[in-house]
Design an enzyme around this catalytic site. Structure first.
Site, PDB file in Angstrom:
ATOM      1  N   THR A 192      35.420  39.049  40.058  1.00  0.00           N
ATOM      2  CA  THR A 192      36.593  39.713  39.489  1.00  0.00           C
ATOM      3  C   THR A 192      36.455  39.903  37.981  1.00  0.00           C
ATOM      4  O   THR A 192      37.367  40.377  37.331  1.00  0.00           O
ATOM      5  CB  THR A 192      37.859  38.875  39.753  1.00  0.00           C
ATOM      6  OG1 THR A 192      37.602  37.532  39.317  1.00  0.00           O
ATOM      7  CG2 THR A 192      38.215  38.860  41.216  1.00  0.00           C
ATOM      8  N   SER A 193      35.316  39.527  37.406  1.00  0.00           N
ATOM      9  CA  SER A 193      35.154  39.637  35.966  1.00  0.00           C
ATOM     10  C   SER A 193      34.819  41.076  35.556  1.00  0.00           C
ATOM     11  O   SER A 193      34.196  41.809  36.302  1.00  0.00           O
ATOM     12  CB  SER A 193      34.024  38.708  35.519  1.00  0.00           C
ATOM     13  OG  SER A 193      33.660  39.004  34.198  1.00  0.00           O
ATOM     14  N   CYS A 194      35.269  41.469  34.353  1.00  0.00           N
ATOM     15  CA  CYS A 194      34.901  42.794  33.814  1.00  0.00           C
ATOM     16  C   CYS A 194      33.579  42.721  33.065  1.00  0.00           C
ATOM     17  O   CYS A 194      33.136  43.689  32.472  1.00  0.00           O
ATOM     18  CB  CYS A 194      35.975  43.316  32.873  1.00  0.00           C
ATOM     19  SG  CYS A 194      37.383  43.969  33.745  1.00  0.00           S
ATOM     20  N   LEU A 195      32.982  41.557  33.019  1.00  0.00           N
ATOM     21  CA  LEU A 195      31.716  41.438  32.298  1.00  0.00           C
ATOM     22  C   LEU A 195      30.587  41.346  33.312  1.00  0.00           C
ATOM     23  O   LEU A 195      29.897  40.476  33.477  1.00  0.00           O
ATOM     24  CB  LEU A 195      31.730  40.232  31.357  1.00  0.00           C
ATOM     25  CG  LEU A 195      32.736  40.377  30.219  1.00  0.00           C
ATOM     26  CD1 LEU A 195      32.902  39.073  29.497  1.00  0.00           C
ATOM     27  CD2 LEU A 195      32.265  41.441  29.256  1.00  0.00           C
TER      28      LEU A 195
END
Lengths: 103, 194
Positions: free
Chosen positions: A100-103
């Site tokens: 779920t991370s944007c990175l």
């Protein structure tokens, strides 16, 4: 929902990610890898998979940078091991939820 | 749930066919072919133009680029005008948050003109970004490169600012004119200007 992977009944979400990481085993991993066009899981793949599961069990949210700093692999190799979306695909094979991370 | 089951059954029946991401129909089989102009045709490549030097603009570009590679989408980053600061060896670690004219900073406009305020705001933002595992500029460039993204500099902007290739990040893929940039377009590409 329920799915049978390599003879094992597991709970998965709509995209096929296991919803309970404890239901995972290596045979399941191999089958999911095949679905993702990775024919053979090498020692390196397993090292990464084990590392991801260990991080997750400590409650750490995974991202590409963390994998790059893991000491297990680097970002370039990670992309080669799990082509077409490495964190997504590696997480799926490792029996973890979709990152779920944007990175 | 019903839809999902249907699409899974469909998937099994048409195993190995390339699917349209939007309508979950095969692209090439006659019985269920999705319109080739379907608006859901998959995004295959992002061309991201970074034209500004403030941290928020540069990081928007990096995060979109890295996010695209994580999804298996190709990436070209093209740095032009003040955006060149982000790949300039001298300047890349000294990018600042713009205070003046930036209502998002939630402070009176006049504060932004005091010396040192920009550095202070930048320092605070960088600290928070570090806590969130957002890498510094040079590391972000390394990550984009390692993940297979390409990094280009704008030829005209380099001439304007008197920059040589050796002034820039070592691992750039090249210096391009705007025409050469457009030549890198393929169907399924989106061009974003930041």
């Amino acid at each position: 929902m329920n799915k049978t992977i390599n003879g094992h009944d597991v709970d998965v979400d709509a995209e096929g990610y296991l919803t309970d990481m404890e239901q995972w085993n290596r045979e399941i991993a191999q089958e999911i890898a095949k679905e993702l066009d990775i024919d053979e899981l090498t020692d390196k793949h397993w090292e990464v998979i084990d590392w991801l599961r260990e991080q997750k069990s400590q409650g750490i949210e995974l991202n590409i940078r963390k994998v790059g700093n893991s000491g297990v692999t680097d970002i370039k190799e990670f992309y080669q091991l799990f082509p077409g979306g490495p964190l997504k695909n590696a997480s799926k094979i490792a029996g973890l939820n979709k990152p779920t991370s944007c990175l | 749930m019903e839809d999902t089951k249907q699409s899974q059954d469909h998937k099994r029946e048409h195993d190995g066919h390339e699917m349209c991401h939007k309508c979950n129909q095969c692209k090439d089989c006659s019985s269920c072919r999705c319109d080739s102009n379907h608006e859901g045709a998959p995004l295959k490549k992002m061309m991201i133009v970074v034209s500004k030097a403030n941290i928020d603009s540069v990081y928007a570009g990096f995060i979109m680029a890295n996010g695209a590679r994580s999804e298996g989408i190709k990436v070209d980053m093209f740095f032009t005008f003040f955006g060149l600061d982000a790949i300039s060896k001298k300047r890349m670690e000294h990018l600042k948050v713009a205070l003046a004219g930036n209502p998002g900073m939630h402070m009176p406009e006049v504060v932004g003109v005091f010396p040192g305020m920009e550095s202070l705001a930048t320092h605070m933002m960088m600290k928070r970004m570090d806590e969130l595992d957002i890498p510094p500029v040079s590391e972000f460039l390394d990550i984009i490169k390692a993940s297979g993204g390409s990094i280009y500099a704008c030829k005209l902007a380099m001439e304007m600012f008197n920059l040589k290739k050796e002034d820039l990040y070592d691992d750039i893929d090249g210096v391009l004119t705007v025409g050469q940039f457009y030549e890198r377009y393929h169907p399924g590409t989106q061009i974003i200007f930041i």
